[in-house]
Design an enzyme around this catalytic site. Sequence first.
Site, mmCIF file in Angstrom:
data_model
loop_
_atom_site.group_PDB
_atom_site.id
_atom_site.type_symbol
_atom_site.label_atom_id
_atom_site.label_comp_id
_atom_site.label_asym_id
_atom_site.label_seq_id
_atom_site.Cartn_x
_atom_site.Cartn_y
_atom_site.Cartn_z
ATOM 1 N N ASP A 1 55.748 -65.645 9.523
ATOM 2 C CA ASP A 1 55.526 -65.973 8.226
ATOM 3 C C ASP A 1 54.025 -66.539 7.770
ATOM 4 O O ASP A 1 53.767 -67.481 8.154
ATOM 5 C CB ASP A 1 56.674 -66.839 7.375
ATOM 6 C CG ASP A 1 56.599 -67.206 5.929
ATOM 7 O OD1 ASP A 1 57.175 -66.559 5.130
ATOM 8 O OD2 ASP A 1 55.693 -68.120 5.529
ATOM 9 N N TYR B 1 47.107 -69.430 3.390
ATOM 10 C CA TYR B 1 46.961 -70.122 4.773
ATOM 11 C C TYR B 1 45.794 -69.850 5.316
ATOM 12 O O TYR B 1 45.200 -70.486 6.360
ATOM 13 C CB TYR B 1 48.137 -69.651 5.770
ATOM 14 C CG TYR B 1 49.462 -70.176 5.046
ATOM 15 C CD1 TYR B 1 49.754 -70.745 4.040
ATOM 16 C CD2 TYR B 1 50.765 -69.361 5.940
ATOM 17 C CE1 TYR B 1 51.074 -71.145 3.548
ATOM 18 C CE2 TYR B 1 51.989 -69.713 5.249
ATOM 19 C CZ TYR B 1 52.186 -70.565 4.150
ATOM 20 O OH TYR B 1 53.454 -70.627 3.638
ATOM 21 N N LYS C 1 52.224 -63.510 1.466
ATOM 22 C CA LYS C 1 52.287 -63.878 0.097
ATOM 23 C C LYS C 1 51.145 -63.756 -0.715
ATOM 24 O O LYS C 1 50.234 -64.086 -0.220
ATOM 25 C CB LYS C 1 52.981 -65.173 0.197
ATOM 26 C CG LYS C 1 54.052 -65.521 1.185
ATOM 27 C CD LYS C 1 54.450 -66.949 0.990
ATOM 28 C CE LYS C 1 55.398 -67.303 2.204
ATOM 29 N NZ LYS C 1 54.603 -67.760 3.281
ATOM 30 N N HIS D 1 54.049 -66.286 -4.178
ATOM 31 C CA HIS D 1 54.090 -67.591 -3.285
ATOM 32 C C HIS D 1 54.893 -68.482 -4.254
ATOM 33 O O HIS D 1 55.622 -69.313 -4.035
ATOM 34 C CB HIS D 1 52.886 -67.971 -3.094
ATOM 35 C CG HIS D 1 52.719 -68.785 -1.721
ATOM 36 N ND1 HIS D 1 51.635 -68.980 -0.900
ATOM 37 C CD2 HIS D 1 53.609 -69.821 -1.472
ATOM 38 C CE1 HIS D 1 51.992 -69.747 -0.002
ATOM 39 N NE2 HIS D 1 53.281 -70.184 -0.250
#
Length: 273
Positions: free
Chosen positions: A43, A48, A73, A106
């Site tokens: 994930d 990120y 996301k 998200h």
Amino acid sequence: MNYITLNNNVKMPQLGLGVYKVSDEAAIDVISAAIETGYRSIDTAQFYENERGVGEAVRRSNVAREDLFITTKVWNSHQGYHKTLAAFNESMEKLGLDYLDLYLIHWPTPMYDRFVETYKALEKLYKDGRVKAIGVSNFHQEHLERLFDECEIKPVLNQVECHPYLQQKDLKAFCSEHNIFIESWSPLARGGVLEDEVIKAIAQKHHKTVAQIILRWHIQENSIVIPKSVTPSRIRENFQVFDFTLDKEDMEQIASIDRNERTGRDPNEMDML
């Protein structure tokens, strides 16, 4: 490894690896260790900034692509129909994959009121076959109800903060009623539940670690769970939760320690940051 079947008949591992705050470079080794351990679900997210590392780890793996389940996301700053499609293309270029298994919004960021058109972009990607499943993250019941009213395709899951101190019982019941899985992020409350005396006693009883008891609780709650770790020994430990079962008394004791206590932001307050 347990697999669950999403509401569009796609199978997904019930336990995966989260890679929040893992650098691109570190992600390669971390994910490689996880895949070697037996993890098949990773994930990540646009936010990120490690999608390149995730993609590289997938390519280096000796596991077939179709046996891996990759989630990313779209971030708050890229919500809106056309911006989401562009964000998806950017994520896929970084990942270097031909298709994505799961794409999520998200956060709903309701103050900007773009999550419905954002979700319609996800529906297009799903219809075009570029992603196997679509869902959401950090959505309250009222946000899901708007999607039901204004969109065509039901989300397969809702990824939310969930742990023994924030058990999300009402949201779990609502999602279960609509055949939407809960996926738990921050499943150990960022370490906040590791010193809980109730869970420590259950861990002693089963000769397991506190973290393993909590992850097993998520599994038996019928949730998908994505603990994050960069330590190979911890990655292996987190995976060893399929050889024991919590009994009814254990589950009731954990149910009793719910505090409705978040470690992260309330979804209605999250903005572009």
